[in-house]
Design a protein around this motif. Structure first.
Motif, mmCIF file in Angstrom:
data_model
loop_
_atom_site.group_PDB
_atom_site.id
_atom_site.type_symbol
_atom_site.label_atom_id
_atom_site.label_comp_id
_atom_site.label_asym_id
_atom_site.label_seq_id
_atom_site.Cartn_x
_atom_site.Cartn_y
_atom_site.Cartn_z
ATOM 1 N N TYR A 137 1.623 -11.693 -7.640
ATOM 2 C CA TYR A 137 0.860 -13.005 -7.148
ATOM 3 C C TYR A 137 0.156 -12.804 -6.200
ATOM 4 O O TYR A 137 0.154 -12.148 -5.186
ATOM 5 C CB TYR A 137 1.948 -13.711 -6.719
ATOM 6 N N TYR A 138 -1.072 -13.547 -6.120
ATOM 7 C CA TYR A 138 -2.151 -13.513 -5.049
ATOM 8 C C TYR A 138 -1.592 -14.303 -3.806
ATOM 9 O O TYR A 138 -0.917 -15.136 -3.573
ATOM 10 C CB TYR A 138 -3.234 -14.311 -5.449
ATOM 11 N N ASP A 139 -1.819 -13.548 -2.646
ATOM 12 C CA ASP A 139 -1.461 -14.047 -1.337
ATOM 13 C C ASP A 139 -2.559 -13.678 -0.548
ATOM 14 O O ASP A 139 -3.122 -12.507 -0.393
ATOM 15 C CB ASP A 139 -0.337 -13.378 -0.786
ATOM 16 N N GLY A 140 -3.033 -14.747 0.199
ATOM 17 C CA GLY A 140 -4.256 -14.284 1.040
ATOM 18 C C GLY A 140 -4.113 -13.006 2.023
ATOM 19 O O GLY A 140 -4.925 -12.305 2.363
ATOM 20 N N GLU A 141 -3.029 -13.271 3.002
ATOM 21 C CA GLU A 141 -2.639 -12.016 3.893
ATOM 22 C C GLU A 141 -2.586 -10.671 3.178
ATOM 23 O O GLU A 141 -3.268 -9.736 3.654
ATOM 24 C CB GLU A 141 -1.622 -12.685 4.567
ATOM 25 N N ARG A 142 -1.903 -10.747 2.154
ATOM 26 C CA ARG A 142 -1.669 -9.310 1.371
ATOM 27 C C ARG A 142 -3.058 -8.901 0.724
ATOM 28 O O ARG A 142 -3.181 -7.824 0.394
ATOM 29 C CB ARG A 142 -0.573 -9.391 0.303
ATOM 30 N N SER A 143 -3.740 -9.839 0.263
ATOM 31 C CA SER A 143 -5.161 -9.459 -0.380
ATOM 32 C C SER A 143 -5.943 -8.793 0.861
ATOM 33 O O SER A 143 -6.924 -8.023 0.131
ATOM 34 C CB SER A 143 -5.922 -10.702 -0.910
ATOM 35 N N ALA A 144 -5.642 -8.951 1.868
ATOM 36 C CA ALA A 144 -6.575 -8.085 2.906
ATOM 37 C C ALA A 144 -6.194 -6.516 3.214
ATOM 38 O O ALA A 144 -6.753 -5.970 3.669
ATOM 39 C CB ALA A 144 -6.541 -8.823 4.214
ATOM 40 N N TRP A 145 -4.958 -6.186 2.546
ATOM 41 C CA TRP A 145 -4.741 -4.992 2.815
ATOM 42 C C TRP A 145 -5.203 -4.231 1.471
ATOM 43 O O TRP A 145 -4.459 -4.204 0.224
ATOM 44 C CB TRP A 145 -3.003 -5.066 2.461
ATOM 45 N N THR A 146 -6.090 -3.500 1.881
ATOM 46 C CA THR A 146 -6.706 -2.779 0.640
ATOM 47 C C THR A 146 -6.227 -1.488 0.323
ATOM 48 O O THR A 146 -6.582 -0.516 -0.579
ATOM 49 C CB THR A 146 -8.141 -2.767 1.169
ATOM 50 N N GLU A 147 -5.471 -0.725 1.552
ATOM 51 C CA GLU A 147 -5.205 0.597 1.341
ATOM 52 C C GLU A 147 -3.597 0.528 0.780
ATOM 53 O O GLU A 147 -2.767 -0.188 1.005
ATOM 54 C CB GLU A 147 -4.836 1.337 2.864
ATOM 55 N N THR A 148 -3.322 1.577 -0.057
ATOM 56 C CA THR A 148 -2.071 1.810 -0.614
ATOM 57 C C THR A 148 -1.271 2.574 0.591
ATOM 58 O O THR A 148 -1.777 3.297 1.430
ATOM 59 C CB THR A 148 -2.007 2.597 -1.909
ATOM 60 N N GLY A 149 -0.059 2.605 0.390
ATOM 61 C CA GLY A 149 0.912 3.208 1.319
ATOM 62 C C GLY A 149 1.351 2.179 2.579
ATOM 63 O O GLY A 149 0.650 1.333 2.840
ATOM 64 N N ILE A 150 2.274 2.436 3.104
ATOM 65 C CA ILE A 150 3.040 1.661 4.107
ATOM 66 C C ILE A 150 2.475 1.970 5.330
ATOM 67 O O ILE A 150 2.706 3.250 5.873
ATOM 68 C CB ILE A 150 4.316 1.606 4.086
ATOM 69 N N THR A 151 1.704 1.172 6.110
ATOM 70 C CA THR A 151 1.199 1.384 7.422
ATOM 71 C C THR A 151 1.442 0.386 8.520
ATOM 72 O O THR A 151 1.176 0.431 9.707
ATOM 73 C CB THR A 151 -0.529 1.463 7.426
ATOM 74 N N MET A 152 2.307 -0.681 8.270
ATOM 75 C CA MET A 152 2.435 -1.682 9.110
ATOM 76 C C MET A 152 3.859 -2.157 8.511
ATOM 77 O O MET A 152 4.402 -2.393 7.424
ATOM 78 C CB MET A 152 1.674 -3.021 9.013
ATOM 79 N N ASP A 153 4.713 -2.654 9.827
ATOM 80 C CA ASP A 153 5.960 -3.248 9.570
ATOM 81 C C ASP A 153 5.953 -4.404 8.571
ATOM 82 O O ASP A 153 6.963 -4.673 7.578
ATOM 83 C CB ASP A 153 6.669 -3.673 10.834
ATOM 84 N N LYS A 154 5.029 -5.550 8.682
ATOM 85 C CA LYS A 154 5.199 -6.350 7.835
ATOM 86 C C LYS A 154 4.861 -6.209 6.290
ATOM 87 O O LYS A 154 5.295 -6.985 5.335
ATOM 88 C CB LYS A 154 3.868 -7.387 7.944
ATOM 89 N N GLN A 155 4.544 -4.962 5.888
ATOM 90 C CA GLN A 155 4.322 -4.790 4.797
ATOM 91 C C GLN A 155 5.921 -4.548 4.026
ATOM 92 O O GLN A 155 5.925 -4.264 2.753
ATOM 93 C CB GLN A 155 3.571 -3.367 4.452
#
Length: 292
Positions: free
Chosen positions: A87-105
């Motif tokens: 599902y499209y989500d505005g905040e998640r769409s800004a995450w362009t890199e794969t792999g976990i780099t932030m707690d919110k992911q």
């Protein structure tokens, strides 16, 4: 078809084609990973369950499904891969890199897990393979073009490829996997190495102690299930970390060697060349344009 399937609006994050000849480590992603096997055969270990995959197979890995790949054929494995949110989500769409780099992911919306109950592998018939490759290559081309309307094209292709995956589930009865022997110890070991590769004192004895199993038995499990030694896996993690730091720039090779667990630059250089095929300095010079 379940009613919720009418509501999906995928966001395609990354599209790539990978060619690999050996185990490359363990991955855990915060989004879905769709993989089509274009060439070769490999063992895919998904959350501890092993599947033998080959040309024409599709794998769909849900968020936080750990996966390890080990080639089992003479030919390298060629994978067509794309990462996406269901599902499209505005905040998640800004995450362009794969792999976990932030707690919110690590906070996965419940609706993103709606595919998690599916068997993660499908086998496509020849006609569907042709259709999948045609569509994927269209998506890959669109991903390289920054024009805004390509996001809509990739969304449409993603839905088409998900349909082909679900269609192939009918033919996947023979692909039921089996629990990997000693997976809990292998997973514990991989997690420990990924978190402590920087320690130059890290060795098989300290790793097996953390895993809660004898060194000999852990070595046996690694070789039997992954066809790689514990030491070679540790070297792989260290060299991959070194490559990432070299590409980022700003640090000397001596500093990088120390940060990834080598006691000296000469030992680092020998290990790097043995695994990558060139010296660290040559790798740095060849890729300098990426970070200058």
């Amino acid at each position: 078809m379940e009613a919720w399937m009418n509501t999906i609006s995928p966001f395609v994050r990354k599209v790539k084609i990978l060619k690999s000849s050996s185990l490359s480590g363990e991955w855990v992603d915060y989004d879905h990973v769709f993989t089509y096997i274009e060439q070769g055969e490999a063992d895919f270990i998904l959350n501890g369950v092993k599947y033998l995959v080959q040309e024409g197979d599709v794998l769909l890995m849900s968020p936080f499904m750990s996966h390890i790949i080990r080639t089992t054929s003479a030919a390298p494995v060629i994978q067509y891969i794309f990462h996406f949110d269901l599902y499209y989500d505005g905040e998640r769409s800004a995450w362009t890199e794969t792999g976990i780099t932030m707690d919110k992911q690590r906070q996965i919306p419940e609706r993103e897990m709606r595919l998690a109950s599916l068997l993660p592998i499908s086998h496509l018939r020849p006609a569907d393979r042709i259709e999948l490759k045609r569509s994927f290559l269209m998506m890959h081309k669109a991903s390289l073009d920054e024009r805004g309307n390509n996001a809509l094209l990739m969304k449409a292709v993603c839905i088409e490829l998900l349909f082909l995956f679900l269609k192939g589930q009918i033919n996947s009865g023979s692909h039921e996997g089996k629990m990997t022997k000693g997976w809990v110890f292998i997973e514990r070991t991989i997690s420990f190495i990924n978190g402590h590769y920087w320690d130059p004192q890290l060795d098989n004895a300290s790793i097996s102690k953390h895993a809660g199993i004898s060194t000999n038995h852990l070595s046996f499990l690694f070789k039997e299930q992954l066809n790689i030694t514990i030491h070679k896996y540790l070297m792989h993690v260290r060299i991959e970390q070194a490559k990432q730091r070299i590409l980022e720039g700003g640090k000397t090779l001596t500093v990088i060697a120390r940060e990834v667990g080598f006691s000296g630059i000469h030992l680092f250089s020998r290990a790097f060349k043995a695994m990558v095929g060139v010296t660290p300095s040559h790798f740095q010079a060849s890729n300098s344009k990426l970070w200058k």
